[in-house]
Design an enzyme around this catalytic site. Structure first.
Site, PDB file in Angstrom:
ATOM      1  N   SER A   1      17.174 -11.496  40.706  1.00 38.73           N
ATOM      2  CA  SER A   1      16.245 -11.729  39.598  1.00 38.73           C
ATOM      3  C   SER A   1      14.928 -10.995  39.842  1.00 38.73           C
ATOM      4  O   SER A   1      14.923  -9.782  40.027  1.00 38.73           O
ATOM      5  CB  SER A   1      16.040 -13.240  39.425  1.00 38.73           C
ATOM      6  OG  SER A   1      15.358 -13.545  38.234  1.00 38.73           O
TER       7      SER A   1
ATOM      8  N   ASP B   1      23.958 -13.832  30.157  1.00 40.80           N
ATOM      9  CA  ASP B   1      22.841 -14.244  31.006  1.00 40.80           C
ATOM     10  C   ASP B   1      21.668 -14.574  30.097  1.00 40.80           C
ATOM     11  O   ASP B   1      21.123 -13.694  29.425  1.00 40.80           O
ATOM     12  CB  ASP B   1      22.486 -13.114  31.979  1.00 40.80           C
ATOM     13  CG  ASP B   1      21.393 -13.494  32.972  1.00 40.80           C
ATOM     14  OD1 ASP B   1      20.680 -14.479  32.736  1.00 40.80           O
ATOM     15  OD2 ASP B   1      21.256 -12.785  33.987  1.00 40.80           O
TER      16      ASP B   1
ATOM     17  N   HIS C   1      22.701 -16.706  35.327  1.00 37.89           N
ATOM     18  CA  HIS C   1      21.722 -15.832  35.971  1.00 37.89           C
ATOM     19  C   HIS C   1      21.849 -15.805  37.493  1.00 37.89           C
ATOM     20  O   HIS C   1      21.082 -15.110  38.155  1.00 37.89           O
ATOM     21  CB  HIS C   1      20.305 -16.304  35.577  1.00 37.89           C
ATOM     22  CG  HIS C   1      19.220 -15.340  35.904  1.00 37.89           C
ATOM     23  ND1 HIS C   1      19.193 -14.033  35.454  1.00 37.89           N
ATOM     24  CD2 HIS C   1      18.102 -15.482  36.673  1.00 37.89           C
ATOM     25  CE1 HIS C   1      18.116 -13.423  35.903  1.00 37.89           C
ATOM     26  NE2 HIS C   1      17.439 -14.278  36.651  1.00 37.89           N
TER      27      HIS C   1
END
Length: 277
Positions: free
Chosen positions: A95, A217, A245
């Site tokens: 991320s 996502d 995610h």
């Protein structure tokens, strides 16, 4: 302060192998990589750490000024690499840590020789010609909710971020990780993350790069994966058969397979032969 203590640095795997650094995302800690470490440990020296303000890092080292920008988190990553004297390490960021890796590679190019971006997003807010997945109003509301009731926000958002509603234990784990983070430190990291814009930084990437996206996502839609791939010359984009995610938790086999295939390409004659080609 000693970096190993400050960032709760853990080193495992093959001490003779190339270094692979695993960096967690917002609200998480190094434990989120526990399903990836065994896949790497035979051939690679695996380095894990917690950003200051997360996990078992040293809370007294936290500085709102330092961590109000992604550069502060990138400095954590660089200083971990320096403390271990890593050269040409493969930096695997989940991320927002994907962008931290980009900044760290630019700060210390001798330390980081390749990047793996797991569900990256250089900007979460939509812009002209760019879809980040959220409007400015969405992010404003998200941050206001987080700051007014962090525990309630964690309970509501963790299942959305994780996806995989048929496996509620995954959302519960992420919620527990959020709730274990100091709310004041989480507020700083959240603002730094969700208000960041690292699109221009992608142009500086000169190392082999793997971009991993999921089929669905809620945080980083597939348009974002395509954007990152096109912005980084020579990068490889892999769409995992995964939703949510956090594919390293929800689909570890597919995630590990993609990472290992990339590493094999970096070290075609075997992982003991040094840095990425």
């Amino acid at each position: 302060m000693d970096v190993a203590r400050r960032n709760h640095v853990t080193v495992t795997g093959n001490p003779e192998g190339p270094a692979v650094v695993l960096a967690h995302g917002f609200g998480c800690d190094q434990n989120m990589w526990r399903l990836t470490v065994p896949a790497l440990a035979r051939d690679y020296r695996v380095v894990l750490f917690d950003y200051v303000g997360s996990g078992r890092s040293e809370p007294t080292a936290f500085s709102e000024e330092r961590y109000a920008s992604l550069e502060g988190y990138a400095r954590d990553a660089v200083e971990v690499c320096e403390a271990l004297d890593l050269r040409d390490a493969v930096f695997v960021g989940h991320s927002v840590s994907s962008m931290t890796g980009v900044l760290a590679a630019d700060m210390a190019p001798e330390r980081i020789g390749a990047l793996v971006m797991v569900a990256p997003s250089p900007r979460y807010i939509d812009d002209d010609g760019y879809r980040g997945g959220f409007s400015a109003e969405d992010i404003d509301e998200l941050l206001t909710s987080l700051e007014s009731n962090y525990l309630g926000w964690s309970a509501a958002m963790a299942p959305v971020i994780m996806g995989n509603a048929e496996r509620p234990e995954l959302g519960a784990e992420l919620k527990n990780s959020f709730c274990a983070t100091d709310p004041d430190m989480a507020r700083v990291f959240a603002r730094t993350t969700f208000l960041s814009d690292s699109r221009d930084d992608l142009k500086s990437v000169r190392v082999p790069t793997l971009v991993l996206e999921c089929t669905q996502d809620a945080i980083a839609p597939r348009e974002v994966g395509a954007y990152v791939h096109h912005a980084i010359a020579g990068s490889t984009l892999v769409t995992l058969d995964a939703t949510g995610h956090c594919p390293h938790l929800s689909a570890p086999e597919a995630t590990n397979e993609a990472i290992l295939a990339f590493l094999k390409g970096l070290f075609p004659s075997g992982p003991s032969l040094g840095g990425p080609r």
